[in-house]
Design an enzyme around this catalytic site. Structure first.
Site, short mmCIF file in Angstrom:
data_model
loop_
_atom_site.label_atom_id
_atom_site.label_comp_id
_atom_site.label_asym_id
_atom_site.label_seq_id
_atom_site.Cartn_x
_atom_site.Cartn_y
_atom_site.Cartn_z
N HIS A 113 0.70 -1.45 -0.03
CA HIS A 113 -0.10 0.10 -0.20
C HIS A 113 1.07 1.18 -0.02
O HIS A 113 0.40 2.40 -0.75
CB HIS A 113 -0.92 0.05 1.24
CG HIS A 113 -2.16 -0.90 1.18
ND1 HIS A 113 -3.00 -0.96 2.22
CD2 HIS A 113 -2.54 -1.88 0.21
CE1 HIS A 113 -3.81 -1.97 1.63
NE2 HIS A 113 -3.53 -2.43 0.41
N TYR B 276 -9.50 4.52 2.82
CA TYR B 276 -10.01 3.35 3.36
C TYR B 276 -11.67 3.19 3.52
O TYR B 276 -12.34 2.42 3.58
CB TYR B 276 -9.54 3.05 4.70
CG TYR B 276 -8.28 2.26 4.42
CD1 TYR B 276 -8.08 0.97 4.45
CD2 TYR B 276 -7.16 2.89 4.35
CE1 TYR B 276 -6.64 0.34 4.25
CE2 TYR B 276 -5.76 2.38 4.05
CZ TYR B 276 -5.69 0.94 4.15
OH TYR B 276 -4.49 0.28 4.18
N GLU C 288 0.82 1.85 8.02
CA GLU C 288 1.40 2.56 6.83
C GLU C 288 1.79 3.90 7.16
O GLU C 288 2.64 4.11 6.75
CB GLU C 288 0.20 2.41 5.93
CG GLU C 288 0.17 1.23 4.92
CD GLU C 288 -1.50 0.93 4.62
OE1 GLU C 288 -2.34 2.08 4.35
OE2 GLU C 288 -1.85 -0.18 4.35
N GLN D 78 5.43 -1.60 -9.46
CA GLN D 78 6.53 -1.96 -8.61
C GLN D 78 7.50 -3.10 -9.14
O GLN D 78 6.99 -4.10 -9.68
CB GLN D 78 5.84 -2.48 -7.20
CG GLN D 78 4.97 -1.44 -6.49
CD GLN D 78 4.10 -2.10 -5.51
OE1 GLN D 78 3.88 -2.99 -5.22
NE2 GLN D 78 3.83 -1.33 -4.44
N TYR D 79 8.57 -2.57 -8.93
CA TYR D 79 9.77 -3.55 -9.65
C TYR D 79 10.87 -3.53 -8.54
O TYR D 79 11.26 -2.64 -8.02
CB TYR D 79 10.47 -2.90 -10.73
CG TYR D 79 9.22 -2.73 -11.96
CD1 TYR D 79 8.88 -3.69 -12.74
CD2 TYR D 79 8.77 -1.47 -12.27
CE1 TYR D 79 8.08 -3.54 -13.73
CE2 TYR D 79 7.93 -1.33 -13.39
CZ TYR D 79 7.65 -2.34 -14.03
OH TYR D 79 6.57 -2.27 -15.21
N GLY E 101 13.41 -16.71 -14.24
CA GLY E 101 13.06 -15.75 -15.10
C GLY E 101 13.53 -14.23 -14.56
O GLY E 101 14.72 -14.20 -13.92
N GLY F 25 12.53 -13.20 -11.75
CA GLY F 25 12.53 -13.42 -10.24
C GLY F 25 14.06 -13.07 -9.69
O GLY F 25 14.31 -13.12 -8.62
N THR G 107 15.74 -10.64 -10.10
CA THR G 107 16.21 -9.26 -9.86
C THR G 107 16.33 -9.00 -8.34
O THR G 107 17.45 -8.26 -8.14
CB THR G 107 15.07 -8.24 -10.30
OG1 THR G 107 13.83 -8.44 -10.02
CG2 THR G 107 15.16 -8.24 -11.90
N PRO G 108 15.61 -9.22 -7.22
CA PRO G 108 15.95 -9.21 -5.96
C PRO G 108 16.92 -10.18 -5.55
O PRO G 108 17.74 -9.78 -4.66
CB PRO G 108 14.47 -9.38 -5.05
CG PRO G 108 13.74 -10.52 -6.17
CD PRO G 108 14.15 -9.88 -7.33
N PRO H 264 -0.79 -9.80 -7.54
CA PRO H 264 -1.65 -9.88 -6.37
C PRO H 264 -1.19 -10.71 -5.37
O PRO H 264 -0.44 -11.94 -5.65
CB PRO H 264 -2.97 -10.20 -7.00
CG PRO H 264 -2.77 -9.81 -8.50
CD PRO H 264 -1.34 -9.87 -8.72
#
Length: 397
Positions: free
Chosen positions: A85, A95, A137, A207-208, A270, A272, A274-275, A393
């Site tokens: 979020h 909210y 948050e 988000q990357y 693939g 994946g 990156t992190p 998600p």
């Protein structure tokens, strides 16, 4: 705290929720976007079209109802969602909008089963959960903004460099336009881009994962051009060195946390990796004392990103081992030179690196991660030693 009567009423609606299924949350999103179209600038519309987001929300709502007597069981999911979020700059007032449409959806689809008592109970339950998210948050926003180089909201960055890594992945090095420092992140976290472009009907936030160790001055993300991906293909085709972009500060709870004497195994498929690349670079920069094992899977040599960089690091660091699987090697792909194994990952082939005391981080498609998890369990690795990130998600293995 919620009173027991409210909890009991919410639990009594579980059969109703299960009977409605994701149709309930699909109706919710349609209703919300019709009445509050400005929220299309916040939510990932690609996940709406694919159906992934309605399913994810339904699962979250059902899990909340089933665990309302033991909300501690949802702590991990709450933390993950709170980080997501902040990456979308969710505001407290939003909210109330979401809650109003959720209650209206229950009433519209539930018929006579959704009484005033049910609506009151779900109103209280939603409000209680919303306060948890709002407070957490707020903490995350403040923590990031108060750090050196931190900020809240969007900050203007320029693409300092763009590098093609494979036939489907490109890296973008981003530097702040103001020339000031950028807040450090924990390897494994992601960066959020807020894009406005003539080809986009709405503001799109994506988000990357960050793909390099923190350095205090720039960020690097590596983006796969997804088939049909509106934003990823836009970045590949229309954003170049010198272009500017709005960036939201790093976030995410999938982070590297291993002391210097703990073996670390990084597994990816693939994009994946990156992190994993960020984690690897940090471990090497900190001169990690123990063994590091890099396991990567991809389609073939054309889609193999960072191959040369990993080979160079393996040659430089005697505690780093690398193993690569190509699912379907091309004619020019040479075993040993380009990859180690063909087909899908079989961890028994690298069993000497699978140690009970090691920490395992993995990221990639759901099928890959499920297979990795089952193989690790079969090799006597405790689930507590496994840490993973799911793209898209929120879901679990």
């Amino acid at each position: 705290m919620l009173d027991q009567h409210t909890k009991d009423v919410v639990k009594s609606t579980i059969p109703l929720l299960e009977a409605a299924g994701p149709a309930l949350t699909k109706h919710f999103y349609q209703r919300m976007f019709e009445h509050n179209p400005e929220l299309k600038d916040v939510f990932n519309l690609s996940h709406q079209h694919s159906g992934g987001q309605p399913v994810a929300l339904f699962n979250a709502v059902a899990a909340y109802a089933k665990n309302i007597d033991n909300l501690g069981a949802l702590a991990g999911a709450v933390e993950k969602i709170a980080h997501k979020h902040t990456g979308f700059l969710i505001k407290p007032e939003q909210y109330a909008i979401v809650g109003g449409h959720l209650l209206a959806t229950l009433q519209e689809l539930g018929g006579e089963a959704v009484t005033e008592e049910v609506l009151t109970a779900w109103g209280k339950a939603y409000g209680f959960l919303a306060d948890i998210f709002i407070n957490r948050e707020a903490e995350l926003y403040k923590q990031t903004a108060d750090k050196q180089g931190g900020w809240q909201g969007t900050r203007r960055f320029v693409i300092k460099a763009k590098q093609v890594e494979s036939s489907v992945i490109a890296s973008f090095v981003l530097a702040p336009v103001d020339g000031e420092a950028v807040v450090d992140f924990v390897p494994g976290q992601y960066l959020s881009l807020s894009l406005e472009h003539e080809q986009l009907e709405n503001t799109e936030i994506r988000q990357y994962s960050l793909s390099d160790a923190p350095n205090g001055s720039t960020y690097r993300i590596s983006v796969k051009a997804e088939q049909g991906g509106k934003v990823s293909n836009l970045l590949h085709e229309h954003y170049h060195e010198g272009d500017e972009i709005d960036v939201i500060a790093p976030a995410g709870d999938f982070v590297l946390d291993a002391d210097a004497d703990t073996p670390v195994v990084l597994l990816s498929a693939g994009v994946g990796q990156t992190p994993m690349k960020s984690m690897l670079n940090q471990l090497l920069a900190k001169q990690h004392n123990s063994e590091i094992t890099w396991v990567h899977a991809c389609e073939d040599g054309e889609q193999h990103a960072f191959a040369a960089a990993i080979n160079d690091k393996t040659a430089e660091h005697d505690k780093l081992s690398s193993y690569v699987w190509y699912r379907e090697p091309l004619a020019d792909d040479k075993q040993v030179e380009h990859y180690d194994f063909s087909g899908t990952v079989e961890l028994n082939k690298v069993a000497k690196h699978i140690q009970p005391n090691a920490k395992y981080y993995f990221c990639g498609p759901i099928g890959f991660m499920s297979a990795v998890k089952q193989q690790l369990l079969a090799l006597n690795v405790a689930e507590s030693q496994m840490h993973y990130e799911v793209f898209g998600p929120h879901a679990s293995l």
